[in-house]
Design a protein around this motif. Structure first.
Motif, PDB file in Angstrom:
ATOM      1  N   ALA A 294      27.403  50.229 -58.047  1.00  0.00           N
ATOM      2  CA  ALA A 294      28.087  51.310 -58.238  1.00  0.00           C
ATOM      3  C   ALA A 294      26.602  51.947 -59.182  1.00  0.00           C
ATOM      4  O   ALA A 294      26.798  53.505 -59.469  1.00  0.00           O
ATOM      5  CB  ALA A 294      29.142  51.428 -59.041  1.00  0.00           C
TER       6      ALA A 294
ATOM      7  N   ASN B 290      28.449  52.996 -55.275  1.00  0.00           N
ATOM      8  CA  ASN B 290      29.596  52.397 -54.740  1.00  0.00           C
ATOM      9  C   ASN B 290      29.639  52.437 -53.138  1.00  0.00           C
ATOM     10  O   ASN B 290      30.638  52.652 -52.490  1.00  0.00           O
ATOM     11  CB  ASN B 290      31.025  52.721 -55.218  1.00  0.00           C
TER      12      ASN B 290
ATOM     13  N   SER C 153      28.050  60.516 -56.424  1.00  0.00           N
ATOM     14  CA  SER C 153      29.321  59.910 -57.071  1.00  0.00           C
ATOM     15  C   SER C 153      29.249  60.574 -58.279  1.00  0.00           C
ATOM     16  O   SER C 153      28.506  61.321 -58.919  1.00  0.00           O
ATOM     17  CB  SER C 153      29.180  58.502 -57.212  1.00  0.00           C
TER      18      SER C 153
ATOM     19  N   ASP D  44      38.034  59.641 -53.996  1.00  0.00           N
ATOM     20  CA  ASP D  44      38.213  58.203 -54.031  1.00  0.00           C
ATOM     21  C   ASP D  44      37.882  57.532 -55.546  1.00  0.00           C
ATOM     22  O   ASP D  44      36.920  58.362 -56.285  1.00  0.00           O
ATOM     23  CB  ASP D  44      37.447  57.299 -53.327  1.00  0.00           C
TER      24      ASP D  44
ATOM     25  N   THR E 102      37.558  54.339 -58.727  1.00  0.00           N
ATOM     26  CA  THR E 102      37.389  52.809 -58.903  1.00  0.00           C
ATOM     27  C   THR E 102      37.064  52.530 -60.274  1.00  0.00           C
ATOM     28  O   THR E 102      36.316  53.597 -60.879  1.00  0.00           O
ATOM     29  CB  THR E 102      36.943  51.949 -58.064  1.00  0.00           C
TER      30      THR E 102
ATOM     31  N   TYR F 242      34.970  55.839 -48.288  1.00  0.00           N
ATOM     32  CA  TYR F 242      34.252  54.644 -48.174  1.00  0.00           C
ATOM     33  C   TYR F 242      34.528  53.766 -49.268  1.00  0.00           C
ATOM     34  O   TYR F 242      34.955  54.245 -50.451  1.00  0.00           O
ATOM     35  CB  TYR F 242      32.796  54.796 -47.778  1.00  0.00           C
ATOM     36  N   ASP F 243      33.814  52.505 -49.391  1.00  0.00           N
ATOM     37  CA  ASP F 243      33.770  51.527 -50.248  1.00  0.00           C
ATOM     38  C   ASP F 243      32.734  50.682 -50.067  1.00  0.00           C
ATOM     39  O   ASP F 243      31.885  50.722 -49.169  1.00  0.00           O
ATOM     40  CB  ASP F 243      35.026  51.047 -50.781  1.00  0.00           C
ATOM     41  N   LYS F 244      32.332  49.685 -51.170  1.00  0.00           N
ATOM     42  CA  LYS F 244      31.576  48.725 -50.545  1.00  0.00           C
ATOM     43  C   LYS F 244      31.409  48.089 -49.317  1.00  0.00           C
ATOM     44  O   LYS F 244      30.380  47.981 -48.674  1.00  0.00           O
ATOM     45  CB  LYS F 244      31.376  47.805 -52.129  1.00  0.00           C
TER      46      LYS F 244
ATOM     47  N   ASN G  19      35.780  46.846 -58.474  1.00  0.00           N
ATOM     48  CA  ASN G  19      35.028  47.337 -57.112  1.00  0.00           C
ATOM     49  C   ASN G  19      34.480  46.635 -56.277  1.00  0.00           C
ATOM     50  O   ASN G  19      34.080  46.914 -55.301  1.00  0.00           O
ATOM     51  CB  ASN G  19      34.340  48.524 -57.665  1.00  0.00           C
TER      52      ASN G  19
ATOM     53  N   PRO H 247      37.265  44.655 -52.392  1.00  0.00           N
ATOM     54  CA  PRO H 247      37.152  44.980 -50.706  1.00  0.00           C
ATOM     55  C   PRO H 247      36.165  43.902 -50.479  1.00  0.00           C
ATOM     56  O   PRO H 247      36.346  43.147 -49.276  1.00  0.00           O
ATOM     57  CB  PRO H 247      36.542  46.598 -50.722  1.00  0.00           C
TER      58      PRO H 247
END
Length: 263
Positions: A55, A77, A137, A162, A164, A177-179, A210, A213
């Motif tokens: 992140a 992230n 971010s 989004d 986290t 999206y995410d990691k 985070n 996922p």
């Protein structure tokens, strides 16, 4: 979840990619040890692709991708992948791949505007002051006040972001999206590796929410010992846990992978 020392012999023999969280997974209490840096270098020397998935803001990620023994960095992230490239042959070049395509100024302006709203809505909220160079971010500093941190998450989600939490920041972004999604895209587009292959050849280490996922999706996952602080909030625990915290735990993971590779 079992202690790493209990793994069956050869469990990591097929690993070709090591992806890892950075803050408090490679570092411990904000410091990167020589032993952890050496472990990254040893993995690379063994022919394993090493990619931090963090992140951390773009300013940090640019430096890591240029100077650390890694093949690139997925940062903020999942907002971008800074891939190490030869550039003009001097070894300092980077190829920058953003989730939104070319760096989206409009996205960053939306995040700034929403950040100003949250500062007015949540008493005591403060933007992260560690590094001004964020490109995809929004980060608020964590201060130990769980109620305030949850209020920031709620405010972000109400504004369509989004959100986290990791061990340093409350994070918000635009894009869904995410990691995991960012890792899958980077592997597919830049390493010609589909998800079915990655499930067998990728190892991941982390320490916080985070990382959830990645823990939920991949087979070869490790939580450094401090993962116990948030285990009750993870949908799925990592497969293994190290004895040591932070970088010491990552070194254990790297040594286990290298030992299995040598068999």
């Amino acid at each position: 979840m079992q202690f790493l020392q209990q793994r069956p012999p050869g469990r990591f023999r097929g690993v070709r990619f090591v992806l890892t969280d950075m803050d408090e997974t490679l570092t411990y209490r904000g410091r990167l040890s020589a032993a952890t840096y050496k472990a990254l270098e040893q993995l690379q020397q063994a022919g394993i692709k090493v990619i931090p998935v963090t992140a951390a803001p773009a300013g940090w990620c640019d430096q890591m991708a240029r100077m650390w023994p890694v093949d690139g960095v997925i940062g903020e992230n999942g907002g971008f992948f800074f891939q190490r490239g030869n550039g003009n042959g001097n070894g300092h070049g980077l190829r920058r791949h953003f989730w939104h395509g070319d760096y989206a100024v409009a996205v960053m302006q939306q995040l700034r505007d929403k950040g100003e709203l949250i500062l007015r809505q949540v008493r005591g909220a403060q933007l992260a002051d560690d590094q001004p160079f964020r490109l995809s971010s929004l980060a608020f500093a964590r201060d130990g006040d769980h109620q305030r941190e949850q209020a920031i998450v709620t405010a972000m989600q109400a504004l369509g972001l989004d959100a986290t939490v990791n061990n340093l920041w409350v994070l918000g972004w635009i894009g869904g999206y995410d990691k995991l999604a960012a890792a899958q895209r980077a592997l597919r587009e830049h390493y010609d590796t589909d998800d079915a292959t990655a499930l067998q050849t990728l190892a991941y280490s982390g320490d916080s929410l985070n990382d959830a996922p990645m823990f939920a999706h991949y087979r070869h996952t490790l939580g450094v010992s401090t993962i116990t602080a948030c285990l009750h909030e993870l949908p799925r625990a990592p497969a293994w846990i190290s004895s040591g915290p932070g970088g010491a735990g990552f070194v254990e993971f790297a040594q286990a992978i290298l030992a299995d590779q040598a068999q």
